[in-house]
Scaffold this motif. Sequence first.
Motif, PDB file in Angstrom:
ATOM      1  N   UNK A  94       0.652  -1.035   0.055  1.00  0.00           N
ATOM      2  CA  UNK A  94      -0.032   0.217   0.086  1.00  0.00           C
ATOM      3  C   UNK A  94       1.101   1.138   0.196  1.00  0.00           C
ATOM      4  N   UNK A  95       2.484   1.015  -0.705  1.00  0.00           N
ATOM      5  CA  UNK A  95       3.384   1.908  -0.569  1.00  0.00           C
ATOM      6  C   UNK A  95       3.413   2.333  -1.816  1.00  0.00           C
ATOM      7  N   UNK A 184      13.878  -6.535  18.636  1.00  0.00           N
ATOM      8  CA  UNK A 184      14.414  -5.878  18.078  1.00  0.00           C
ATOM      9  C   UNK A 184      13.799  -5.433  16.665  1.00  0.00           C
ATOM     10  N   UNK A 185      13.530  -4.774  16.670  1.00  0.00           N
ATOM     11  CA  UNK A 185      12.785  -4.398  15.394  1.00  0.00           C
ATOM     12  C   UNK A 185      13.838  -3.855  13.563  1.00  0.00           C
ATOM     13  N   UNK A 186      13.623  -3.862  12.217  1.00  0.00           N
ATOM     14  CA  UNK A 186      14.206  -2.918  11.925  1.00  0.00           C
ATOM     15  C   UNK A 186      13.466  -2.858  10.481  1.00  0.00           C
ATOM     16  N   UNK A 187      13.719  -2.151   9.379  1.00  0.00           N
ATOM     17  CA  UNK A 187      13.147  -1.834   8.602  1.00  0.00           C
ATOM     18  C   UNK A 187      12.332  -2.536   7.418  1.00  0.00           C
ATOM     19  N   UNK A 188      11.112  -3.515   8.213  1.00  0.00           N
ATOM     20  CA  UNK A 188      10.705  -4.075   7.545  1.00  0.00           C
ATOM     21  C   UNK A 188       9.442  -4.447   8.504  1.00  0.00           C
ATOM     22  N   UNK A 189       8.296  -4.701   7.742  1.00  0.00           N
ATOM     23  CA  UNK A 189       7.161  -5.820   8.817  1.00  0.00           C
ATOM     24  C   UNK A 189       7.475  -7.191   9.086  1.00  0.00           C
ATOM     25  N   UNK A 190       7.499  -7.040  10.353  1.00  0.00           N
ATOM     26  CA  UNK A 190       7.445  -8.248  11.613  1.00  0.00           C
ATOM     27  C   UNK A 190       6.615  -9.059  11.947  1.00  0.00           C
ATOM     28  N   UNK A 191       5.552  -9.101  12.802  1.00  0.00           N
ATOM     29  CA  UNK A 191       4.459  -8.993  12.617  1.00  0.00           C
ATOM     30  C   UNK A 191       3.497 -10.285  12.234  1.00  0.00           C
ATOM     31  N   UNK A 192       3.652 -11.752  12.130  1.00  0.00           N
ATOM     32  CA  UNK A 192       3.019 -12.196  11.338  1.00  0.00           C
ATOM     33  C   UNK A 192       1.370 -12.959  11.983  1.00  0.00           C
ATOM     34  N   UNK A 210      -7.402  -8.514  -2.102  1.00  0.00           N
ATOM     35  CA  UNK A 210      -6.611  -9.022  -2.754  1.00  0.00           C
ATOM     36  C   UNK A 210      -5.782  -9.440  -2.375  1.00  0.00           C
ATOM     37  N   UNK A 211      -5.094  -8.945  -0.534  1.00  0.00           N
ATOM     38  CA  UNK A 211      -4.205  -9.102  -0.042  1.00  0.00           C
ATOM     39  C   UNK A 211      -3.891 -10.700   0.594  1.00  0.00           C
ATOM     40  N   UNK A 212      -4.896 -11.102   0.983  1.00  0.00           N
ATOM     41  CA  UNK A 212      -4.844 -12.298   1.249  1.00  0.00           C
ATOM     42  C   UNK A 212      -6.223 -13.238   0.798  1.00  0.00           C
ATOM     43  N   UNK A 224       1.177 -11.120   4.226  1.00  0.00           N
ATOM     44  CA  UNK A 224       0.373 -10.510   3.090  1.00  0.00           C
ATOM     45  C   UNK A 224       0.082  -8.613   2.583  1.00  0.00           C
ATOM     46  N   UNK A 225       0.536  -7.894   3.063  1.00  0.00           N
ATOM     47  CA  UNK A 225       0.970  -6.706   3.408  1.00  0.00           C
ATOM     48  C   UNK A 225       2.463  -6.471   2.617  1.00  0.00           C
ATOM     49  N   UNK A 226       4.235  -7.069   2.686  1.00  0.00           N
ATOM     50  CA  UNK A 226       5.073  -6.940   2.900  1.00  0.00           C
ATOM     51  C   UNK A 226       4.891  -6.030   0.715  1.00  0.00           C
TER      52      UNK A 226
END
Length: 409
Positions: A94-95, A184-192, A210-212, A224-226
């Motif tokens: 969505x970006x 820790x988190x970095x510049x990427x989605x991490x929640x599954x 249409x993402x899932x 779904x969103x990465x």
Amino acid sequence: MSDIFVAFPSVTKNKTVIFGKNSDRPPSEVQEVVYSTGSQHAPGSKVKCTFMEIDEAEETYNAILSKPSWCWGAEMGANDRGLCVGCTSVWTKLCHLGEHAEKLIGVDFVRLALERAKSAKEGVEVITSLLEKHGQGGQNTNDVNFGQWTYNNSFLVVDTTEAWVLDTAGQFWAAKKFTSGIHNISSALSISTEIDLTSPGLTEAAISGGYWKAEQGALDFTQAFSAEFTGLSLAETQLPSNRVKRGKELMEKVVDKGNFTLENMIEILRDEEGSINFAGDILTVGSQVSMLTDPASESPDSHWFTGTPNTSVSVFKPFIFCPDVNIGDVTVAPSVDKHHKLYDAHQKKRTMMEDKTPPGEKLRGIMMILERQCLIDIQDYLQNFSKDLVDESRDLFKDVAESEVKFYR
């Protein structure tokens, strides 16, 4: 392109919560350290964020912020209620590159949460309610060399008892709570699929968009969103997946040795080998570490900021909330197109210290000795703290920052 860390009392030396974050942004950007004074606001008041005006809260809290000088919002910071918040860029479906509808941007959400929330859970609620109402979008830098630089955001929201990772994709979001160990988190989605809170009707919206697919089972937010990372060319060590793995390994190594400390967090933020201290098209332009104490303790929280680029050759300076606090003006840019005094003084010596010339090594050694002594002194002050000592904190950040400027002359 930032890395954010938290260590809980179960693994820390003084049974405190330790927060750490690097702010990785275009090298031309100046990172300020500024103080935002809380206040009561009349009904109907407005606040002008980076691109848009929104309703002001009835009450805002005192906050110390590390922020790009060109925008209203903050990359990271803390408030006087024991809350720390940081954001990092993420690329999602969505970006869209070049989408510049001017809404709220990630740094705006950080500042709004710090000014309006008393806890990590409230911080998540502030960010998500504003995200759902106003959306996110707009140019994320004023550096023309980066063209149309747009992204979505993930957040780490931390208080003395819990931390929340908040992933976003457009106006969709998912949040997960942590209460022990390290994260820790970095510049990427991490929640599954392990999700504690979501935007309303998230699964249904993901399917209809249409993402899932329903037959895939429980929604995996990241899957779904990465989207593929775009806009920058990165070395292997600079990829978000490798940086988050490196950060986790560094934290685990320290935890395995014993008790995690404030100094350990600083050392991790200075890691160049794994690109946590980032150098390239993007540069680590500012850093923060915070130690949050048990609210039942008389000892206040302590927050440490660099306000200068390259954590390895920057000095962490202490800040403690107290009445009539004065951080001075050497970390505050006089205008969007001007540098602050500390930035200019540091820039004159930074290349010399980075190139490891003999004079640079000598200067860096002196600055690190001063930082180390300051860390020892402040932690001793906190361990022996009583309320009649609070006035000693008033000019603390100002005095150290002004002294640093003098050392670079």
